[in-house]
Design an enzyme around this catalytic site. Sequence first.
Site, short mmCIF file in Angstrom:
data_model
loop_
_atom_site.label_atom_id
_atom_site.label_comp_id
_atom_site.label_asym_id
_atom_site.label_seq_id
_atom_site.Cartn_x
_atom_site.Cartn_y
_atom_site.Cartn_z
N ARG A 1 -12.21 13.62 9.12
CA ARG A 1 -13.26 14.53 8.64
C ARG A 1 -14.64 13.98 8.98
O ARG A 1 -14.76 12.84 9.41
CB ARG A 1 -13.16 14.63 7.11
CG ARG A 1 -13.27 13.24 6.48
CD ARG A 1 -13.49 13.25 4.98
NE ARG A 1 -13.90 11.93 4.54
CZ ARG A 1 -13.09 10.95 4.20
NH1 ARG A 1 -11.78 11.12 4.23
NH2 ARG A 1 -13.56 9.77 3.82
N LYS B 1 0.83 -1.21 0.00
CA LYS B 1 0.00 0.00 0.00
C LYS B 1 0.85 1.26 0.00
O LYS B 1 1.93 1.28 0.60
CB LYS B 1 -0.89 0.03 1.25
CG LYS B 1 -1.93 -1.06 1.32
CD LYS B 1 -2.77 -0.90 2.56
CE LYS B 1 -3.90 -1.93 2.56
NZ LYS B 1 -4.78 -1.77 3.74
C1 MV4 Z 1 -6.87 -4.20 2.44
C2 MV4 Z 1 -7.59 -5.28 1.91
C3 MV4 Z 1 -7.24 -6.55 2.32
N1 MV4 Z 1 -6.21 -6.73 3.18
N2 MV4 Z 1 -5.85 -4.43 3.30
C4 MV4 Z 1 -8.83 -0.80 -0.25
C5 MV4 Z 1 -8.83 0.69 -0.07
C6 MV4 Z 1 -7.98 0.96 1.09
N3 MV4 Z 1 -8.52 2.03 1.89
C7 MV4 Z 1 -7.90 -0.33 1.84
N4 MV4 Z 1 -8.32 -1.35 0.94
C8 MV4 Z 1 -8.14 -2.66 1.24
N5 MV4 Z 1 -7.15 -2.94 2.11
C9 MV4 Z 1 -5.54 -5.67 3.66
N6 MV4 Z 1 -4.52 -5.87 4.49
C10 MV4 Z 1 -8.65 -5.01 1.04
C11 MV4 Z 1 -8.92 -3.70 0.68
C12 MV4 Z 1 -10.02 -3.53 -0.23
C13 MV4 Z 1 -11.18 -2.89 0.19
C14 MV4 Z 1 -11.30 -2.36 1.47
C15 MV4 Z 1 -12.46 -1.75 1.87
C16 MV4 Z 1 -13.52 -1.66 0.99
C17 MV4 Z 1 -13.42 -2.15 -0.28
C18 MV4 Z 1 -12.27 -2.76 -0.70
C19 MV4 Z 1 -12.18 -3.28 -1.99
C20 MV4 Z 1 -11.01 -3.88 -2.39
C21 MV4 Z 1 -9.94 -3.99 -1.52
#
Ligand code: MV4
Length: 454
Positions: free
Chosen positions: A292, A158
């Site tokens: 926010r 990330k």
């Molecule tokens: C993740 C995850 C799975 N594992 N982190 C996507 C946006 C960002 N704010 C965080 N996200 C994710 N982080 C780990 N360790 C999956 C996502 C993710 C996701 C998270 C929340 C809502 C929709 C999503 C769609 C795809 C991936």
Amino acid sequence: MFNKILIANRGEIALRVICACKELGIRTVAIYSEADRHSLPVRFADEAICIGPPQLALSYLNIPAVISAAEIANVDAIHPGYGLLAENANFAEVCETSGIKFIGPQPEVMRLMGEKEKARAAMKRAGVPILPGSDGIIASEGEAVEWARQVGFPVIVKASAGGGGRGMRIVRTEEELPALFLAAQSEAAGAFGNGDLYMEKYVEHPRHIEFQVLADEHGTVVSLGERECSIQRRHQKLLEESPSTQVTPELRDQIGTVLCKSLTEIGYTNAGTIEFLMDQDRRLHFIEMNTRIQVEHPVTEMVTDVDLVKSQIMIAAGAPMSEVLHGPIVHRGHAIECRINAEHPEKFTPSAGKITSFHPPGGTGVRVDTAAYAEGVIPPYYDSLIAKLIVRGKDRGEAVSRMTRALEMFIVEGVFTTIPLHRRILADPDFRAGKFDTGFIERFLAGGKKDTSA
Ligand code: MV4
């Protein structure tokens, strides 16, 4: 209390802040671009100042123009709404140095939470559950491989400056890690001007659940419980609800208690949202914090009967929590919000133009937050949210039936909207059973919706 507040935003959230100010007896100043001259915030604010042409960079994101308007109107405070300048720590700092109260947390805390890997470390130190991952920035592909071996695949890379899924890569095998690491790095550098990356264990089929908090300027933090936000498409939320069917009163209390303690330690103030992923064992893991008011704040307002925007303003004016809240937080019933976007139903591209007819639903338990009106024009320069339809019911079943009838009674003509999509989601048996995760919409739109998980 403040005498006058400038609202550094547009559309439904600008109007939402004006509502709170009117109820608190505070005068309001709307700022607007040339494209928003005929908007409802301009009409309902006590004063309105045009700050520039339609393009965001020349109007709502133009810090000198916003500050000049605030100085000319002689306001005490600025409410930034969401998006735009709401999480810009430099803007918050300029407000303070200009002697204008920024309605939000301190700039240093905004900066901390804006660097996702630093926020993660701070929350971990304060005792909030986080996923296994790298402590700090990963400098090279070699280091990434080393970390991934320790944590175990799959992992996710990330961007520290990230948001909205940009600069993010899921990595399932060691072989593909170096290439995906470099791709994420250059995407992050391009999008945010900062290629810093960190890593976490990847959670399969997570739910996205977030907690709402309020923190006064005297060290008191309260939790207002969670919102379930898993119904998203390409990192844009479509439908939110509170409570989550997956959060027990015990888990709500446990996370709420931990958050109050850690945010007091961090020195957090004003409204904030802490995002978690829920894994298939129903455990919550912190991922990031938003400093926010959020688009979906009304579902929390509906189940707690707390006005979050009024609370933000009172907190910024120095009120202690005992004055902000009417008593302990009590959760009653169930609320759902549908985001009505002006967009093409298949292509999901914005659908700007004139709204030829507009008839929002009403009746028991229905709330519509919007700045749209019949014969009004949706400019092509901004985001496509035109209304939020929020319902409350005594339980989830009643909220679902109420939302279903309210969607049927919502007339918007002249532009395409997400109303038909919401009707289909509300009719889906898995949605009705509360069986979904962040992959729901993709499977739903693919047609089959054959899930691989529970
Ligand atoms: C993740 C995850 C799975 N594992 N982190 C996507 C946006 C960002 N704010 C965080 N996200 C994710 N982080 C780990 N360790 C999956 C996502 C993710 C996701 C998270 C929340 C809502 C929709 C999503 C769609 C795809 C991936």
